[in-house]
Design a protein around this motif. Sequence first.
Motif, PDB file in Angstrom:
ATOM      1  N   VAL A  36       0.743  -1.372  -0.152  1.00  0.00           N
ATOM      2  CA  VAL A  36       0.010   0.029  -0.162  1.00  0.00           C
ATOM      3  C   VAL A  36       0.993   1.136   0.069  1.00  0.00           C
ATOM      4  O   VAL A  36       0.717   2.161  -0.851  1.00  0.00           O
ATOM      5  CB  VAL A  36      -0.928  -0.033   1.314  1.00  0.00           C
ATOM      6  N   TYR A  37       1.869   1.155   0.858  1.00  0.00           N
ATOM      7  CA  TYR A  37       2.795   2.286   0.967  1.00  0.00           C
ATOM      8  C   TYR A  37       3.428   2.568  -0.727  1.00  0.00           C
ATOM      9  O   TYR A  37       3.537   3.802  -0.937  1.00  0.00           O
ATOM     10  CB  TYR A  37       3.856   2.059   1.880  1.00  0.00           C
ATOM     11  N   SER A  40       1.012   3.862  -3.133  1.00  0.00           N
ATOM     12  CA  SER A  40       0.316   5.184  -2.931  1.00  0.00           C
ATOM     13  C   SER A  40       1.043   6.251  -2.925  1.00  0.00           C
ATOM     14  O   SER A  40       0.721   7.440  -2.759  1.00  0.00           O
ATOM     15  CB  SER A  40      -0.407   4.944  -1.763  1.00  0.00           C
ATOM     16  N   ALA A  44      -0.410  10.172  -3.256  1.00  0.00           N
ATOM     17  CA  ALA A  44      -0.288  10.851  -1.939  1.00  0.00           C
ATOM     18  C   ALA A  44       0.387  12.289  -2.233  1.00  0.00           C
ATOM     19  O   ALA A  44       0.149  13.374  -1.736  1.00  0.00           O
ATOM     20  CB  ALA A  44       0.273  10.027  -0.821  1.00  0.00           C
ATOM     21  N   THR A  50      -4.259  15.303   0.708  1.00  0.00           N
ATOM     22  CA  THR A  50      -3.099  14.571   1.708  1.00  0.00           C
ATOM     23  C   THR A  50      -2.115  15.393   2.136  1.00  0.00           C
ATOM     24  O   THR A  50      -1.214  14.955   2.884  1.00  0.00           O
ATOM     25  CB  THR A  50      -2.624  13.407   0.978  1.00  0.00           C
ATOM     26  N   TYR A  57      -0.878   7.561   3.132  1.00  0.00           N
ATOM     27  CA  TYR A  57      -1.614   6.360   3.079  1.00  0.00           C
ATOM     28  C   TYR A  57      -0.861   5.336   4.043  1.00  0.00           C
ATOM     29  O   TYR A  57      -1.671   4.404   4.667  1.00  0.00           O
ATOM     30  CB  TYR A  57      -1.678   5.738   1.834  1.00  0.00           C
ATOM     31  N   LYS A 265       1.872   2.583 -11.170  1.00  0.00           N
ATOM     32  CA  LYS A 265       1.509   3.193  -9.810  1.00  0.00           C
ATOM     33  C   LYS A 265       1.670   4.813  -9.957  1.00  0.00           C
ATOM     34  O   LYS A 265       1.311   5.519  -9.144  1.00  0.00           O
ATOM     35  CB  LYS A 265       2.238   2.923  -8.682  1.00  0.00           C
ATOM     36  N   GLU A 271      -6.747   3.664  -8.640  1.00  0.00           N
ATOM     37  CA  GLU A 271      -6.998   2.664  -7.584  1.00  0.00           C
ATOM     38  C   GLU A 271      -5.860   1.802  -7.265  1.00  0.00           C
ATOM     39  O   GLU A 271      -6.226   0.741  -6.797  1.00  0.00           O
ATOM     40  CB  GLU A 271      -8.415   2.163  -7.408  1.00  0.00           C
ATOM     41  N   HIS A 273      -3.933   1.496  -4.832  1.00  0.00           N
ATOM     42  CA  HIS A 273      -3.723   0.968  -3.462  1.00  0.00           C
ATOM     43  C   HIS A 273      -4.828   0.333  -3.103  1.00  0.00           C
ATOM     44  O   HIS A 273      -4.837  -0.016  -1.762  1.00  0.00           O
ATOM     45  CB  HIS A 273      -3.102   2.228  -2.615  1.00  0.00           C
ATOM     46  N   THR A 274      -5.747   0.305  -3.474  1.00  0.00           N
ATOM     47  CA  THR A 274      -7.260  -0.183  -2.911  1.00  0.00           C
ATOM     48  C   THR A 274      -7.353  -1.554  -3.962  1.00  0.00           C
ATOM     49  O   THR A 274      -7.076  -2.626  -4.056  1.00  0.00           O
ATOM     50  CB  THR A 274      -8.158   0.647  -3.073  1.00  0.00           C
ATOM     51  N   PHE A 357      -5.725  -1.161   0.902  1.00  0.00           N
ATOM     52  CA  PHE A 357      -5.966  -0.064   1.689  1.00  0.00           C
ATOM     53  C   PHE A 357      -7.520   0.143   1.844  1.00  0.00           C
ATOM     54  O   PHE A 357      -8.416   0.035   1.135  1.00  0.00           O
ATOM     55  CB  PHE A 357      -5.487   1.427   1.095  1.00  0.00           C
TER      56      PHE A 357
END
Length: 388
Positions: A36-37, A40, A44, A50, A57, A265, A271, A273-274, A357
């Motif tokens: 996720v890091y 994202s 972010a 953010t 995130y 990414k 999406e 990270h989701t 996430f």
Amino acid sequence: MLGIIHLPRERMLSPSYDQMLLWVTLVLLGLGLVMVYSASIAIAEADKATGHQAAYYLIRQTIFIVIGLAAALATFQIPVAWWQKMAPYLFLAGLGLLVLVLIPGVGRNVNGSQRWLFLFVINLQPSEFVKLFAAMYAADYAVRKSEQMDSIVKGFLPMVAVMILVGFLLLREPDFGAFAVVAAISISILWLGGINVKIFIALLAILPVAIYFLIVSSDYRLQRVIGFLDPWADPYGKGYQLSHALIAFGRGEWVGVGLGASVEKLLYLPEAHTDFLLAVIAEELGFIGVLTVLGLFAWIVIRAFGIGKEAVANERYFGALLAQGIGIWMGVQGIINIGVNMGVLPTKGLTLPLLSFGGSGILANCIAMAILLRIDFENRRLQKGLPA
């Protein structure tokens, strides 16, 4: 002179738990946090909301996991019998939350979907908890109606009516993915609970027709299916997400391009990270990374059914069906998400359990795994002659 200390039999036979299942869960949570890091960072840094913080995130996902593990620890202390007693009430509470989501001014609309309730500092997604409550309710229903499961009127139709109500509320959000998971959980538990074979076959025959009408009745669902059938026909429109997910898989090859080195990414894959976290895993960790994720989910599903089988041997039928229902939940949602990422299924908007996430998803998943561990814990106590 010190005498021999005689420990109580209960302490000598201290009950154990499935350590492997716990470690698999923790590994998935840890891998999810790292990925996720990684997935994202770009979004972010680019997003004004953010504060352009690269770790935005990561920090939130860490908080979600800590809360989820704390809730799991508390859940593990609760006997399975309590969940059976509370199953109808929790299910009603879930229905109430689904209704609240649809009330203008109460439910929060994000990207055209009204699936969230704003609770001061967090957004709660009730559909994530409804999956668990549906598994509990279906397991309790199958046990209570065990002698009437051959009857269409007394055994089958009441459950169908309840699921139609849940489906109506979920499709109003709209959340077709959550509805598909809830339907899969409920139908599977009814089958495992002993529903008449003819009724089950008839239900399976009706499902494709129902799904077809659900797709053609909604333009956005129809467009998703069209984009799925040929994403390259409109790679900048309907097929945008899927085409970039497939590019990520292609770039990953066997061992990936390396952790943190994904190109997709970098604001290409929406999406990331989701819903499409697996595509980033595929790009950075390659086929080996994807295979590892598949293996970990397969272990959870197999172990859940094993725990259910042990519960049946102990004549604890609610725990057996609930354990298998949780396994079906993790398996079906995982398969759908993986299928979407790989272009095998149309986009559904479902996250990857324990990895993607999201606070509501992580919390619901952690609680579900704690209940599964508790069922196994009670099985082991009973096998040692101890009270559950």
